[in-house]
Motif scaffolding. Structure first.
Motif, PDB file in Angstrom:
ATOM      1  N   LEU A   1      -9.959  -7.557  -2.396  1.00 46.29           N
ATOM      2  CA  LEU A   1      -9.421  -6.565  -3.323  1.00 46.29           C
ATOM      3  C   LEU A   1      -8.361  -5.709  -2.653  1.00 46.29           C
ATOM      4  N   VAL A   2      -8.662  -5.208  -1.437  1.00 45.27           N
ATOM      5  CA  VAL A   2      -7.736  -4.279  -0.786  1.00 45.27           C
ATOM      6  C   VAL A   2      -6.651  -4.996   0.011  1.00 45.27           C
TER       7      VAL A   2
ATOM      8  N   TRP B   1       0.812  -1.212   0.000  1.00 42.16           N
ATOM      9  CA  TRP B   1       0.000   0.000   0.000  1.00 42.16           C
ATOM     10  C   TRP B   1       0.849   1.268   0.000  1.00 42.16           C
TER      11      TRP B   1
ATOM     12  N   TRP C   1       0.868   4.918  -6.815  1.00 39.17           N
ATOM     13  CA  TRP C   1       0.247   4.788  -8.138  1.00 39.17           C
ATOM     14  C   TRP C   1      -1.188   5.294  -8.155  1.00 39.17           C
ATOM     15  N   LEU C   2      -1.951   5.048  -7.095  1.00 38.56           N
ATOM     16  CA  LEU C   2      -3.333   5.530  -7.075  1.00 38.56           C
ATOM     17  C   LEU C   2      -3.382   7.060  -7.030  1.00 38.56           C
TER      18      LEU C   2
ATOM     19  N   ALA D   1      -0.426  -7.310  -6.391  1.00 40.43           N
ATOM     20  CA  ALA D   1      -0.079  -6.855  -7.736  1.00 40.43           C
ATOM     21  C   ALA D   1       1.020  -5.810  -7.688  1.00 40.43           C
ATOM     22  N   ALA D   2       0.936  -4.872  -6.738  1.00 37.93           N
ATOM     23  CA  ALA D   2       1.965  -3.835  -6.619  1.00 37.93           C
ATOM     24  C   ALA D   2       3.316  -4.449  -6.274  1.00 37.93           C
TER      25      ALA D   2
ATOM     26  N   LEU E   1       1.105   1.905  -3.490  1.00 36.48           N
ATOM     27  CA  LEU E   1      -0.169   2.331  -4.069  1.00 36.48           C
ATOM     28  C   LEU E   1      -0.605   3.713  -3.595  1.00 36.48           C
TER      29      LEU E   1
ATOM     30  N   PHE F   1      -5.464  -8.589  -3.742  1.00 36.13           N
ATOM     31  CA  PHE F   1      -5.242  -8.299  -5.161  1.00 36.13           C
ATOM     32  C   PHE F   1      -4.377  -7.062  -5.383  1.00 36.13           C
ATOM     33  N   LEU F   2      -4.774  -5.925  -4.827  1.00 32.09           N
ATOM     34  CA  LEU F   2      -4.039  -4.681  -5.090  1.00 32.09           C
ATOM     35  C   LEU F   2      -2.619  -4.712  -4.514  1.00 32.09           C
TER      36      LEU F   2
END
Length: 578
Positions: free
Chosen positions: A311-312, A116, A126-127, A319-320, A119, A315-316
């Motif tokens: 997802l939080v 995170w 990235w977000l 992936a990062a 992210l 996955f996210l």
């Protein structure tokens, strides 16, 4: 015949000695050191006076309590409804949701925090970069993971699986005859849930809140990664500061542990007061699955809501981590020229320190888990069969680590094993031919999971109908027969040991680094490509250990054949993902 009492005496003596070394001695040193002055070594109450008179020491306590309460509220607020959806409704892909939630359970929270950071870091996340591309370059960051809100978010989502696992286990193993009877008599879904289902799972809900609270209170990795850069202190990071001073304030650190112990002890006392002597057990025959509640038009929206946690939490961040680990320099963006396996080769073959850390992690976790299983099984057998006078004391001592935060005992291990005559800290000792390890680290990790081994072994010998409860904390133990003993198999305890940071960071030396401490140390250097590669390797090893527990569970499961009816009784579902 004389050999049997002698053998029993030897076993009882060995178990008592191990419990003394693993639990009593370290905690005794914490308590003793808290009443001593770091400069003179004299007896004093000055450490406690300093805690309550210094704003610099009170602020971390309040921050830790805030983090713990918020973490527990998130864990129960999300985990309990999610457990109900998976166990009691016709939610689509229920097994997939369960597996993904358990994947979050075995993910180290500090690795999730690392994902995170990539992210949602205010400048480079990235977000936030995507947000600026949509809202304009002058727009401020949409998310800031370096904040108390960010730490609460990370701690919360990686603690949800605690409450999900415990409550879903209670729901799955609950005898549903009362629910069926209520439905037959015309009770609606909501009334049945409020009058029958919720009371039966109340012990699991309360226990999950307590464990989630303790998790938020004692975590070190997430606050160190997210709060230390912004100057927000909590108790665990403040304890680390005491050790980093010169000379280190070891006695002050011991006193600073006491508020953590006081808070957790109060929680368990409150639990006993709330539940009293209630057992929350239904007496019936073999439990069976209840009717699935039809969600109707809300079926797919509920599935979408259930996917938010994976997802939080999976996955996210996964992936990062994977994308950054596959780039030579993640600041150059994603391109074919920048993609490489360089950092994996570096971690596995090109760097002796990381190679040693991987080997140490596997050796330490295997040895600690083996000791955990052996000691837990023997303690459970002694307690359940009452083989010696005062057998319940063995169980009580083995269960004490559930109440005492691990970071408190890490301070105790540091105090107990860094002085004569043992003086084991930092001393490589033979752990096998050609393999060496740090004894305090082995003992600490074994101590951390011993209550699970003890409870698993006890459950295998004492059926507990319904969802359990009573005065014992239901930590992953709602057993009906032999399969519950598989919780104590080596791969099961190995997975939490190998991903432990909160306690290992206080005991590991440069020569006995493990993967978690190496990732923690490397993160400060800013080499996120290497950090992500090591994090992905740690995740793969952890998931492999958990996956291996499934087949081993099935191999060790005994299908009992009833002599009266000749029917085979299938084992109850375990808490490990299969």
């Amino acid at each position: 015949m004389a050999r049997v009492p002698l053998a029993r005496t030897v076993v009882f003596g060995a178990v008592a000695l191990l419990l003394f070394l693993l639990v009593v001695l370290p905690f005794g040193w914490v308590l003793n050191n808290s009443f001593h002055d770091d400069l003179t070594g004299a007896w004093t109450l000055g450490n406690y006076a300093r805690i309550f008179q210094s704003v610099d020491l009170l602020e971390p306590l309040f921050n830790s309590l805030l983090l713990a309460v918020a973490t527990a509220v998130i864990a129960v607020g999300i985990g309990v409804p999610l457990a109900w959806l998976v166990s009691r409704t016709d939610l689509p892909f229920r097994r997939t949701i369960r597996v993904l939630t358990l994947t979050a359970f075995v993910t180290p929270s500090f690795i999730g925090a690392t994902g995170w950071i990539l992210l949602a870091a205010p400048n480079s996340g990235w977000l936030n970069a995507l947000w600026r591309s949509l809202a304009g370059a002058e727009a401020g960051p949409l998310l800031n993971i370096y904040s108390m809100t960010g730490a609460i978010f990370i701690c919360g989502i990686y603690t949800v699986p605690y409450s999900f696992t415990m409550v879903s286990s209670a729901l799955d193993e609950m005898a549903v005859e009362l629910e069926d009877a209520a439905a037959t008599l015309g009770s609606g879904t909501l009334r049945t849930m409020l009058s029958i289902t919720i009371p039966l799972v109340t012990p699991a809900v309360i226990a999950s809140f307590i464990l989630s609270f303790i998790q938020g209170l004692t975590l070190f990795g997430v606050p160190a990664f997210l709060l230390t850069p912004t100057g927000i202190p909590v108790v665990t990071t403040k304890l680390a500061e005491f050790y980093q001073l010169f000379p280190p304030e070891i006695y002050m650190a011991a006193a600073y542990c006491m508020p953590l112990l006081l808070v957790t002890a109060m929680l368990f006392w409150m639990r006993r007061r709330i539940l009293g002597r209630k057992q929350f057990v239904t007496i019936s025959g073999k439990s069976r699955a209840g009717r699935r509640i039809a969600l109707g038009a809300a079926r797919w929206p509920a599935f979408g809501a259930a996917l938010l946690l994976p997802l939080v939490s999976v996955f996210l961040p996964y992936a990062a981590l994977l994308l950054v680990s596959l780039t030579r320099a993640w600041g150059q963006g994603l391109s074919w020229e920048n993609l490489s396996l360089h950092w994996y080769w570096w971690a596995l073959f090109g760097n002796s320190e990381t190679h040693t850390a991987i080997v140490n992690s596997l050796v330490f976790s295997t040895l600690a888990a083996t000791l955990c299983v052996m000691l837990g099984t023997v303690v459970a057998y002694i307690v359940e069969r009452r083989m010696v006078f005062g057998a319940s004391l063995f169980g009580a001592v083995a269960t004490v680590p559930i109440i005492i935060p691990g970071i408190v005992m890490s301070v105790g291990f540091f105090a107990a094993y860094t002085r004569a005559p043992l003086n084991l800290y930092g001393t490589p000792a033979a752990a096998g031919r050609g393999l060496r390890g740090d004894l305090p680290a082995h003992r600490l990790c074994s101590w951390r999971v011993d209550p699970q081994g003890h409870r698993a072994g006890a459950g295998a010998r004492r059926p507990q109908p319904g969802c359990g409860g009573g005065t014992d904390l239901p930590v992953d133990h709602h057993p009906a027969d032999g399969r519950r003993a598989a919780v104590g198999l080596v791969p099961g305890p190995s997975s939490p040991i190998i991903r432990e940071l909160s306690v290992a960071v206080f005991l590991i030396t440069p020569k006995t680094n493990v993967m978690t401490t190496l990732i923690y140390n490397a993160k400060d250097g800013g080499n996120y490509e290497a950090v992500c590669a090591m994090s992905v390797l740690l995740l793969l090893i952890t998931l492999a250990l958990v996956a291996a527990a499934g087949p081993l569970t099935r191999l060790t499961t005994v299908r009992r054949t009833s002599r009266k009816s000749g029917r085979k009784t299938a084992p109850a579902e375990g808490v490990l993902p299969t």
